[in-house]
Scaffold this motif. Structure first.
Motif, PDB file in Angstrom:
ATOM      1  N   VAL A  13       0.826  -1.218   0.000  1.00  0.00           N
ATOM      2  CA  VAL A  13       0.000   0.000   0.000  1.00  0.00           C
ATOM      3  C   VAL A  13       0.858   1.266   0.000  1.00  0.00           C
ATOM      4  O   VAL A  13       0.640   2.151  -0.832  1.00  0.00           O
ATOM      5  N   PRO A  14       1.855   1.424   0.903  1.00  0.00           N
ATOM      6  CA  PRO A  14       2.677   2.633   0.832  1.00  0.00           C
ATOM      7  C   PRO A  14       3.424   2.775  -0.487  1.00  0.00           C
ATOM      8  O   PRO A  14       3.601   3.896  -0.993  1.00  0.00           O
ATOM      9  N   PHE A  15       3.881   1.655  -1.075  1.00  0.00           N
ATOM     10  CA  PHE A  15       4.536   1.740  -2.386  1.00  0.00           C
ATOM     11  C   PHE A  15       3.573   2.265  -3.442  1.00  0.00           C
ATOM     12  O   PHE A  15       3.915   3.165  -4.221  1.00  0.00           O
TER      13      PHE A  15
ATOM     14  N   LEU B  77       2.707   4.116 -10.643  1.00  0.00           N
ATOM     15  CA  LEU B  77       1.590   3.290 -11.111  1.00  0.00           C
ATOM     16  C   LEU B  77       0.246   3.956 -10.845  1.00  0.00           C
ATOM     17  O   LEU B  77      -0.727   3.713 -11.575  1.00  0.00           O
ATOM     18  N   LEU B  78       0.168   4.787  -9.807  1.00  0.00           N
ATOM     19  CA  LEU B  78      -1.071   5.511  -9.501  1.00  0.00           C
ATOM     20  C   LEU B  78      -0.903   7.014  -9.685  1.00  0.00           C
ATOM     21  O   LEU B  78      -1.685   7.799  -9.145  1.00  0.00           O
ATOM     22  N   ALA B  79       0.095   7.409 -10.460  1.00  0.00           N
ATOM     23  CA  ALA B  79       0.358   8.841 -10.655  1.00  0.00           C
ATOM     24  C   ALA B  79      -0.761   9.540 -11.419  1.00  0.00           C
ATOM     25  O   ALA B  79      -0.854  10.773 -11.399  1.00  0.00           O
ATOM     26  N   TYR B  80      -1.617   8.768 -12.079  1.00  0.00           N
ATOM     27  CA  TYR B  80      -2.730   9.377 -12.821  1.00  0.00           C
ATOM     28  C   TYR B  80      -3.822   9.886 -11.885  1.00  0.00           C
ATOM     29  O   TYR B  80      -4.736  10.601 -12.321  1.00  0.00           O
ATOM     30  N   LEU B  81      -3.749   9.542 -10.609  1.00  0.00           N
ATOM     31  CA  LEU B  81      -4.733   9.988  -9.627  1.00  0.00           C
ATOM     32  C   LEU B  81      -4.146  11.113  -8.775  1.00  0.00           C
ATOM     33  O   LEU B  81      -2.946  11.131  -8.503  1.00  0.00           O
ATOM     34  N   PRO B  82      -4.970  12.046  -8.339  1.00  0.00           N
ATOM     35  CA  PRO B  82      -4.470  13.108  -7.446  1.00  0.00           C
ATOM     36  C   PRO B  82      -4.106  12.521  -6.090  1.00  0.00           C
ATOM     37  O   PRO B  82      -4.700  11.547  -5.626  1.00  0.00           O
ATOM     38  N   GLU B  83      -3.106  13.128  -5.446  1.00  0.00           N
ATOM     39  CA  GLU B  83      -2.718  12.669  -4.121  1.00  0.00           C
ATOM     40  C   GLU B  83      -3.858  12.887  -3.134  1.00  0.00           C
ATOM     41  O   GLU B  83      -4.632  13.824  -3.259  1.00  0.00           O
ATOM     42  N   GLY B  84      -3.946  12.001  -2.149  1.00  0.00           N
ATOM     43  CA  GLY B  84      -4.997  12.136  -1.141  1.00  0.00           C
ATOM     44  C   GLY B  84      -5.927  10.945  -1.157  1.00  0.00           C
ATOM     45  O   GLY B  84      -5.524   9.805  -1.428  1.00  0.00           O
TER      46      GLY B  84
ATOM     47  N   HIS C  83       7.823 -12.767  -7.415  1.00  0.00           N
ATOM     48  CA  HIS C  83       8.703 -11.834  -6.712  1.00  0.00           C
ATOM     49  C   HIS C  83       9.694 -11.189  -7.668  1.00  0.00           C
ATOM     50  O   HIS C  83      10.003  -9.993  -7.552  1.00  0.00           O
ATOM     51  N   ALA C  84      10.211 -11.970  -8.621  1.00  0.00           N
ATOM     52  CA  ALA C  84      11.154 -11.416  -9.594  1.00  0.00           C
ATOM     53  C   ALA C  84      10.492 -10.311 -10.414  1.00  0.00           C
ATOM     54  O   ALA C  84      11.115  -9.276 -10.695  1.00  0.00           O
ATOM     55  N   CYS C  85       9.225 -10.494 -10.770  1.00  0.00           N
ATOM     56  CA  CYS C  85       8.504  -9.466 -11.533  1.00  0.00           C
ATOM     57  C   CYS C  85       8.357  -8.174 -10.733  1.00  0.00           C
ATOM     58  O   CYS C  85       8.532  -7.072 -11.276  1.00  0.00           O
ATOM     59  N   LEU C  86       8.033  -8.273  -9.443  1.00  0.00           N
ATOM     60  CA  LEU C  86       7.884  -7.068  -8.629  1.00  0.00           C
ATOM     61  C   LEU C  86       9.193  -6.288  -8.567  1.00  0.00           C
ATOM     62  O   LEU C  86       9.202  -5.063  -8.633  1.00  0.00           O
ATOM     63  N   ALA C  87      10.304  -7.017  -8.414  1.00  0.00           N
ATOM     64  CA  ALA C  87      11.610  -6.358  -8.301  1.00  0.00           C
ATOM     65  C   ALA C  87      12.032  -5.703  -9.608  1.00  0.00           C
ATOM     66  O   ALA C  87      12.664  -4.641  -9.602  1.00  0.00           O
ATOM     67  N   MET C  88      11.659  -6.311 -10.734  1.00  0.00           N
ATOM     68  CA  MET C  88      12.131  -5.809 -12.029  1.00  0.00           C
ATOM     69  C   MET C  88      11.214  -4.761 -12.655  1.00  0.00           C
ATOM     70  O   MET C  88      11.658  -3.939 -13.462  1.00  0.00           O
ATOM     71  N   PHE C  89       9.914  -4.766 -12.293  1.00  0.00           N
ATOM     72  CA  PHE C  89       8.948  -3.922 -13.003  1.00  0.00           C
ATOM     73  C   PHE C  89       8.261  -2.930 -12.076  1.00  0.00           C
ATOM     74  O   PHE C  89       7.044  -2.773 -12.118  1.00  0.00           O
ATOM     75  N   GLU C  90       9.029  -2.232 -11.232  1.00  0.00           N
ATOM     76  CA  GLU C  90       8.432  -1.291 -10.286  1.00  0.00           C
ATOM     77  C   GLU C  90       7.729  -0.126 -10.973  1.00  0.00           C
ATOM     78  O   GLU C  90       6.810   0.467 -10.401  1.00  0.00           O
TER      79      GLU C  90
ATOM     80  N   PHE D 264       4.321  -5.290 -13.107  1.00  0.00           N
ATOM     81  CA  PHE D 264       4.121  -5.316 -11.671  1.00  0.00           C
ATOM     82  C   PHE D 264       2.856  -6.090 -11.310  1.00  0.00           C
ATOM     83  O   PHE D 264       2.875  -6.937 -10.404  1.00  0.00           O
ATOM     84  N   TYR D 265       1.762  -5.824 -12.022  1.00  0.00           N
ATOM     85  CA  TYR D 265       0.516  -6.516 -11.703  1.00  0.00           C
ATOM     86  C   TYR D 265       0.583  -7.993 -12.095  1.00  0.00           C
ATOM     87  O   TYR D 265      -0.074  -8.836 -11.467  1.00  0.00           O
TER      88      TYR D 265
END
Length: 540
Positions: free
Chosen positions: A37-39, A45-52, A102-109, A115-116
């Protein structure tokens, strides 16, 4: 691969491989889960949404969708192990899928597709092995040493939390100081070690062969009961079961129509995950009810033991259904409680606060496994013997019912902290220790107890599948969270929440607390008439 027998009255030596595997796998899983969640909130990946609030809600939805997958795939793992490959092979192969995730998460941040895909592979791998490791551990025991099994199930849960503690404490620091590639990569290394340790014990395990296409298995008996006709009687169970399948198909068709923009206006656009989970729930609920109405018709076509076994499974499923609200509260400690903690003040100025170590609200999750490691021996050595001396019978079902209720109390406390925050006060992060303590006490009463309960109640040929159904309770727990999040996006609902004078976050915390209290009352009512079983293997 050799099949050995358990030493009479002794602790099987192969248990050490299973426990070692579980410790590393739990570090791996919770290491990535507790920073997800903090990541996501801070990632591109969620930059298209406004912060908050919008980004927080999207991160929670992704997290709980992932949890739904993790606890849905045990159905697949349990079925493959029981029907075709056996527990050992299924655990080993799904573990390799897990490593790839796990390898996908590390390589595709920074790549949403990669990532998904990693999240999907981890959900598949982790979920695939989840019902089998505990059940495989239970297979190492028989009637001669089943008392040792009860100790191992507690030890098993303790070691899960040992791995989870260090993952919860360290993974947020890895993310803060070294970035997501390292923070997600280290759990991947631990998962590879877990797989290797499990493989090392291959020559020592007791391997109960898969049941294959059992003519007296759970589904076979259910099908016979539903199809059977009785002179002068209708088939009410068959009608109920068919209705369940029809409703499930209708839900999926309405989802497909909504994707095409053709769904009727009264159908809420839940999305695929919520719709599929609701459809599955309808099939299980109405199919189980229908089977119970006609189950006696299967006698004669199947042995009495098989029919009685199906009856036992159907009773267990009711217990499991009543536990699902607990998981809707518990799993939100990694989403809702982290988001609440980010609004709090970390008391670095206080001499008693370990500022050298605790630097992030997500690290408060380490309290959960730490408290589990303390509470399990405390309960077994102090609390339960004391209650017995006072005349209280500490049964598994009573522990589980009280655990659900205590989890509700933890959310009352969390809601009170939210009211404090909403009032503009600066609230120390240390205050979150109290709801964590209450929630963890509830968890020990529910989850640690349920590991043994689920194994001991399941007939031999259905142990893998019944454990899969147990883990499915977490899928429906997260489903209730997604449904609630979906419901509050309605302007009318938001208006009614505003009329209460509570913020959205505070209202939801009190709502989930009430949900737990209602579930605890229903659980207590059913537990009073539940007939306990003993389905450990006979001594060799």
């Amino acid at each position: 691969m050799s099949t050995t027998t358990a030493d009479h009255g002794r602790m099987p030596r192969q248990i050490s491989y299973i426990i070692g595997n579980e410790a590393c796998e739990r570090f791996s899983f919770y290491g990535m889960r507790n920073i997800l969640v903090p990541f996501l909130i801070s990632s591109v990946l969620l930059a298209y949404l406004p912060e908050g609030a919008a980004r927080d809600t999207a991160a929670k939805d992704i997290f709980h969708t992932f949890v739904i997958g993790v606890y849905f795939f045990p159905l697949l793992g349990g079925w493959l192990a029981d029907r075709f490959f056996g527990k050992y092979n299924t655990i080993l192969w799904f573990s390799l899928v897990y490593c790839a995730g796990h390898a996908c998460l590390a390589m595709f941040e920074n790549n949403a597709t990669g990532f998904y895909t990693g999240l999907f592979l981890i959900a598949l791998g982790s979920g695939g092995i989840k019902p089998l490791v505990v059940s495989f551990c239970g297979d190492q025991f028989d009637q001669s040493n089943k008392s040792k099994a009860r100790l191992v199930f507690d030890a098993f849960y303790w070691i899960i939390n040992f791995g989870s503690f260090f993952a919860s404490l360290l993974a947020p620091l890895f993310l803060r100081h070294w970035g997501p590639a390292v923070a997600f990569g280290i759990p991947g290394v631990l998962m590879f070690i877990a797989t290797f340790v499990f493989w090392l014990g291959r020559r020592h395990y007791v391997n109960v062969p898969p049941s294959g296409n059992d003519p007296n298995g759970f589904l076979a008996v259910v099908k016979t009961a539903l199809r059977a006709r009785a002179p002068g009687q209708g088939r009410p169970g068959y009608v109920v079961a068919v209705l369940g399948v029809a409703l499930a198909v209708a839900m999926l068709l309405l989802w497909a129509l909504s994707v095409a923009g053709l769904a009727p206006s009264w159908w809420p656009d839940f999305g695929f995950v919520i719709t599929a989970c609701l459809a599955l729930g309808v099939v299980i609920a109405l199919g189980g009810w229908g089977a119970s109405l006609q189950l006696e018709r299967a006698r004669g076509a199947h042995p009495d033991a098989a029919v009685d076994g199906v009856r036992a499974v159907l009773r267990i499923l009711i217990v499991f259904a009543l536990v699902t609200p607990f998981w809707s509260l518990f799993d939100q400690k990694a989403s809702t409680w982290i988001i609440q903690g980010r609004e709090m003040v970390i008391p670095h100025a206080s001499a008693w606060w370990p500022s050298w170590l605790i630097k992030d609200a997500a690290q408060m999750q380490a309290l959960n496994p730490l408290l589990v490691m303390l509470l399990i021996p405390f309960n077994n050595i102090v609390l339960y013997p004391l209650l017995r001396r006072m005349g209280f019978q500490v049964t598994a079902l009573r522990r589980m019912g009280w655990g659900i209720a205590i989890s509700g109390v933890s959310w009352i406390v969390a809601g009170a902290l939210q009211l404090w925050l909403d009032g503009g006060q600066q609230v120390s992060l240390a205050w979150q220790s109290l709801p964590y303590l209450l929630l963890t006490f509830g968890e020990v009463l529910v989850s640690a107890t349920a590991l043994e309960f689920a194994y001991s109640q399941a007939p031999h040929a259905m142990k893998g599948v019944i454990m899969a159904f147990w883990y499915l309770t977490s899928t429906f727990g997260s489903l209730w969270v997604l449904l609630t999040n979906f419901g509050i996006r309605n302007e009318a609902v938001l208006g009614r929440i505003a009329d209460t004078g509570l913020s959205e976050n505070a209202f939801l915390m009190f709502f989930f607390a009430g949900f737990a209290f209602v579930a605890a009352l229903a659980f207590a009512a059913y537990a009073r008439r539940y007939p306990m079983q003993d389905n450990y293997r006979a001594a060799a």
